[in-house]
Write an enzyme that holds these catalytic residues in place. Structure first.
Site, PDB file in Angstrom:
ATOM      1  N   ARG A 533       2.596  -4.017  -6.481  1.00 57.13           N
ATOM      2  CA  ARG A 533       2.246  -3.083  -5.418  1.00 57.13           C
ATOM      3  C   ARG A 533       3.505  -2.486  -4.795  1.00 57.13           C
ATOM      4  O   ARG A 533       3.638  -1.281  -4.635  1.00 57.13           O
ATOM      5  CB  ARG A 533       1.445  -3.827  -4.348  1.00 57.13           C
ATOM      6  N   ASN A 662       6.450  -1.867   5.085  1.00 54.91           N
ATOM      7  CA  ASN A 662       6.338  -3.010   4.201  1.00 54.91           C
ATOM      8  C   ASN A 662       6.612  -2.753   2.728  1.00 54.91           C
ATOM      9  O   ASN A 662       6.917  -3.672   1.987  1.00 54.91           O
ATOM     10  CB  ASN A 662       4.941  -3.612   4.308  1.00 54.91           C
ATOM     11  N   TYR A 663       6.454  -1.546   2.302  1.00 53.42           N
ATOM     12  CA  TYR A 663       6.487  -1.341   0.866  1.00 53.42           C
ATOM     13  C   TYR A 663       7.699  -0.586   0.355  1.00 53.42           C
ATOM     14  O   TYR A 663       8.142  -0.787  -0.757  1.00 53.42           O
ATOM     15  CB  TYR A 663       5.227  -0.617   0.408  1.00 53.42           C
ATOM     16  N   LEU A 664       8.157   0.327   1.141  1.00 54.86           N
ATOM     17  CA  LEU A 664       9.168   1.208   0.604  1.00 54.86           C
ATOM     18  C   LEU A 664      10.563   0.663   0.831  1.00 54.86           C
ATOM     19  O   LEU A 664      10.947   0.365   1.958  1.00 54.86           O
ATOM     20  CB  LEU A 664       9.020   2.577   1.258  1.00 54.86           C
TER      21      LEU A 664
END
Length: 704
Positions: A533, A662-664
DNA sequence: CACTAGACTTGGAATAATTTTG
DNA sequence: CAAAATTATTCCAAGTCTAGTG
């Protein structure tokens, strides 16, 4: 026009061409893009357009002219040279040339005995989780010595057992901050039962008050919430209380009082507000920082959760239960050996336990009374090394893809299912989906998908529809590889041992998230489902941000960034409810547009008049030049407002924050900012700048 | 080997603070 | 300058995933 997206599930939206048509194939998240290339093995080249795309130009943009006709999807392991992958590879060359040796085809664990697995599930079904009272077991474990942790250093394989990861040597902190005690209501504020005021004890009143303030929420319409609350309220009321049920209860006086208090607080003068704030900050000051090995670290969360009613998301079985107050006797403190034990404001009480565990980073923890399996805790803020930089480089991605593609042809059902699950995870950024208890909301992830959550449509289309984390709905229709399509169709119909499946049966009944993670871990240390993810989010952003743009001004550049950010959010299905008052705001905007357009019309009339040398209306005549300028200015304003309104409507159901936080990988963003001379603060707020300080000196040419 | 406690991570909504606008 | 809009922060819920246990 942009309204057309309204009823479309978030996950699907990238399949649609954007309203203004600039949103060509290259703007799609990779995962979606690949999916939308229909494999032309069926000779259906003309239909290779992405779902919902009507402009044929979009199709060919990124596909190599020489592409193998059977391999538009890029799934066949024999051709890893399709464009999307190649793009990824290119993007990685600079950075990951050192990537560790692929372990691609290393021995995988032998597929488990399916019958065995089925047996397990069966057992579960028959004896639905007698989930024994946790107290006994829990107690025992709470008292257990701190567990050991291995150092995550692959080099020390041999000595692993002996190693613990020591997180600190010295640790000093002030413990936790308790919420304020309950303050009784004035004696004239009482709830009514059957129209009559009722006297409540302090404890009863506190619980009643929790309920009272929920008066205007949707929870009031949920029977489960009411039932759960009544059950707990009944207990506090005790036997033979006048209050026999919620039906005749009227909490309005309490509610009104609470609202009045809130208003009063709002109405305070600036000085009073400031004073209150300063008092609060002074109270909190000593809890805010911990001394860790001589450094001062900010404490992540030092507040003990106040009591209240549990508000689960979705159809949570426990919603409405009373979350009782936490006392020192519930809390375990972790602190350095020689340090003073933190104080607390409850004389006569003891901390539940004081530990000196150097292998953990928490400062205190307690059991959350409703959702027992989790405990709340507070530790210091992690120094935020970007966790997702797992080393999942292009090499590994290719290996893993080859692996799961191979699994599609396996004779073993478990391998087939793993192959399909991983494919979904890789391509759609689905979550792993662990098994859940009965007393939790009924949501699923990839491995817990049920037959009823997928629908096989003609033309290798699969339609997903399920409730994911936080009961957020995931709806998406994608074109999958024909092999996967065939397998999924099979999995929908019958299980590995040929029993027909019901809609509520597991789609992948032979495996679960743990199995998948084990397989991944064998492939590469540190690899797990969730890494996909993150990886997909970051690689997508990186790709989008490297795309050329002709934006000149900062605002336009920021819009570029937000657009990329939005793509990632859509990929991850970060959905939010339409903000309150959105419709009203849109209406206002369109009203404003209307007005602006009228003003423009006025100006145009004025221009005509002016050109004839006359004044317009009661205004003084202006030079045509001037009027022209005014018209241009007005037009610019209108254009800006238009874009504004469209963006707003576009993003009404998309939550950008989560992916940003949170992701990048922040280095992608920082590098982009440097390349485009956009100040960091335009993109990251103060907290994020702090959080990502370590990424600030990244090379402008950084590629993920 | 199944199972789960414990330690992280990741989420959207609510609320507070700040900026923009009429 | 107050109201409205926007943005940041807090809140607290709910995921992931692994080590350790029996």
């Amino acid at each position: 026009m942009s309204d057309s997206d309204d009823d479309m599930p978030l996950a699907q939206r990238t399949h649609k061409p954007a309203a203004e048509g600039s949103d060509d194939e290259d703007d799609r998240p990779l995962a979606h893009r690949q999916f939308t290339h229909k494999p032309s093995a069926n000779g259906n080249t003309a239909a290779a357009a992405p779902i919902g795309t009507t402009t044929s130009t979009a199709v060919s943009v990124s596909r190599p002219a020489t592409a193998d006709a059977t391999d538009l999807n890029g799934w066949d392991s024999s051709s890893s040279d399709d464009i999307p992958l190649a793009q990824r590879k290119k993007a990685l060359v600079a950075q990951k040339s050192q990537a560790t040796q692929p372990k691609g085809q290393k021995a995988k664990p032998v597929a488990k005995d399916i019958a065995n697995r089925e047996g397990k599930r069966k057992r579960q079904d028959e004896a639905p989780k007698g989930r024994q009272a946790p107290s006994k077991k829990t107690k025992a474990l709470d008292d257990a010595p701190p567990r050991k942790k291995r150092v995550a250093n692959p080099a020390s394989q041999g000595a692993k057992e002996e190693d613990k990861e020591i997180k600190w040597e010295k640790l000093r902190h002030a413990g936790v901050l308790f919420p304020p005690e309950y303050v009784r209501l004035p004696s004239n504020v009482k709830m009514l039962y059957d129209g009559q005021p009722v006297d409540l004890t302090e404890e009863q009143e506190e619980v009643a008050q929790m309920f009272a303030i929920m008066k205007e929420t949707d929870y009031m319409r949920k029977q489960l919430f009411l039932d759960n609350f009544w059950n707990d309220f009944k207990k506090v009321l005790g036997k033979d209380h006048v209050i026999k049920g919620l039906k005749k209860c009227d909490f309005t006086p309490m509610y009104d009082h609470a609202m009045a208090e809130r208003e009063k607080k709002k109405a305070l003068s600036k000085e009073e507000k400031l004073a209150i704030k300063q008092k609060k900050e002074a109270d909190e000051a000593k809890f805010k920082y911990a001394q860790v090995d001589g450094r001062t670290e900010q404490v992540g969360n030092f507040r003990v959760e106040p009591p209240g009613l549990f508000r689960g998301r979705g159809e949570h079985p426990r919603m409405g239960k009373v979350k009782s107050r936490i006392y020192p006797r519930d809390i375990t403190i972790n602190i350095g050996m020689e340090e003073p034990i933190p104080e607390h404001p409850y004389p006569g009480q003891q901390w539940k336990e004081v530990r000196h565990d150097k292998t953990v980073t928490w400062l205190a923890f307690w059991k959350e009374p409703i959702v027992r399996r989790t405990s709340s805790m507070c530790g210091w803020l992690p120094n935020s090394t970007f966790k997702s930089d797992s080393g999942l480089g292009q090499n590994h991605v290719d290996d893993i893809r080859k692996m799961y593609e191979k699994d599609w042809d396996s004779k073993d059902t478990q391998r087939q299912q793993m192959g399909c699950a991983l494919y979904f995870i890789d391509q759609l950024a689905l979550r792993a989906g662990h098994e859940k208890d009965e007393d939790e909301a009924d949501t699923v992830g990839c491995c817990t998908l049920k037959v009823e959550n997928v629908e096989c449509m003609p033309g290798d289309h699969i339609k997903f529809d399920f409730l994911g984390k936080d009961s957020i709905r995931y709806e998406n229709e994608v074109v999958v590889h024909p092999k996967v399509y065939a397998l999924i169709k099979k999995f929908c119909q019958h299980s590995a041992n040929n029993k027909p499946k019901k809609p509520e049966d597991q789609l992948f009944e032979t495996m679960d998230a743990t199995d998948l993670n084990k397989t991944l871990k064998d492939l590469m240390d540190g690899l797990s489902v969730k890494v996909f993810r993150t990886y997909n989010a970051s690689i997508t952003l990186d790709r989008l941000l490297w795309e050329p743009s002709d934006s000149e001004v900062i605002d336009a550049k920021k819009a570029d960034y937000d657009r990329a950010n939005k793509e990632v959010a859509i990929l991850c299905n970060h959905q939010r409810a339409v903000p309150k008052g959105h419709a009203g705001q849109m209406e206002k905007l369109s009203e404003r547009m209307h007005k602006l357009n009228e003003e423009l019309l006025e100006l145009q009339h004025e221009l005509k008049a002016s050109e004839k040398g006359k004044a317009y209306g009661d205004k003084k005549r202006r030079d045509p030049e001037r009027v022209h300028a005014a018209i241009d200015a007005k037009k610019a304003v209108i254009a800006k407002a238009e874009i504004n309104a469209r963006v707003k409507d576009d993003l009404k159901t998309v939550a950008l924050g989560t992916s940003k936080i949170n992701y990048l990988d922040p280095r992608i963003t920082v590098a982009w900012c440097k390349r485009n001379e956009v100040p960091m603060e335009k993109i990251f707020n103060k907290t994020l700048v702090t959080k990502f300080f370590w990424a600030m000196d990244v090379d402008p040419d950084f590629k993920f």
